[in-house]
Design an enzyme around this catalytic site. Structure first.
Site: not given
Ligand code: UDP
Ligand code: MG
Length: 217
Positions: A30, A70, A177, A180, A191
């Site tokens: 990211k 997303y 974080n 991805h 994806e």
């Molecule tokens: N995210 C955020 N705040 C939150 C939860 C998620 O900014 O409280 C963002 C974070 O960057 C995350 C992305 O939304 O990676 C997608 O969420 P997902 O639940 O799919 O998590 P991932 O698969 O990335 O672990």
């Molecule tokens: Mg996810």
């Protein structure tokens, strides 16, 4: 028990082994990972695990691409973001209403989506297709869980961030974080199709393969 050695059985076995060994996943460094100079470090971890990068590009994604990536129109998925946002409040005296102005998961998720789109467009991303044994689960393990403050040391998110949704949401931004990774086979397939539609995904062998899979004796 006698081993079934019919041709059909062998073909099925070979097909299963092939699909496990050549499983493909989508992952992405990211903008914060790119801008912190962590491209090499993150790819090193993927390669060190025995996985291989079979497609890669750097782009600044459009809003349209992020909204396709997303599932922002899936209410359950959006509400799940709200649930994750609430996890940041564990151990804090604040309620979701105090901290974020609402305790409704969907409403909370909606505001996460807005900041997520801004975050994903804040700089270039490095998008990749990674291949190897159980690649989907392996790359998720390398990534660590979504919330960096809960991610174990040794994972990408745990080693390079301590970000928490409590701070991020109050500051009106997404959790930074770094990385991805597709969560399951359906996500991986969608994806890869979305990010590398019609583009070449390379087929090559790693020098390690002979040693890892015992072709050398
Ligand atoms: N995210 C955020 N705040 C939150 C939860 C998620 O900014 O409280 C963002 C974070 O960057 C995350 C992305 O939304 O990676 C997608 O969420 P997902 O639940 O799919 O998590 P991932 O698969 O990335 O672990
Ligand atoms: Mg996810």
């Amino acid at each position: 028990m006698a081993k079934n050695t019919t041709k059909d059985y062998d073909a099925k076995l070979n097909k299963t082994v092939f699909s496990v060994k050549h499983q493909r996943t989508f992952c992405m460094i990211k903008p914060d990972g790119v801008m912190r100079g962590l491209i090499g470090e993150i790819i090193r971890r993927i390669e060190k695990a025995g996985l291989k990068v079979v497609a890669m590009k750097m782009i600044i994604p459009t809003e349209e691409l992020i909204k396709k990536h997303y599932p922002t129109s899936d209410e359950a998925w959006v509400a799940r973001l709200g649930v994750k946002a609430k996890k940041g409040l564990e151990g804090s005296p604040l309620t979701a209403k105090d901290a974020y102005g609402t305790d409704n998961d969907k409403e909370l998720g909606d505001s996460v989506v807005v900041s997520l789109i801004q975050y994903m467009q804040s700089g270039p991303v490095v998008a990749m297709v990674v291949e190897g044994i159980q690649a989907i689960n392996m790359v998720r393990k390398l990534a660590g869980p979504t919330l960096p403050f809960m991610a174990e040391m040794g994972t990408i998110r745990g080693d390079f961030s301590v970000d928490s949704p409590l701070v991020a949401n109050i500051e009106g931004r997404s959790i930074h974080n770094l990385f991805h990774a597709s969560e399951n086979p359906v996500e991986a397939e969608n994806e890869i199709k979305l990010w590398f539609d019609g583009e070449i995904i390379c087929d090559y062998s790693l020098g390690n393969d002979d040693i890892m899979y015992c072709k050398h004796y």
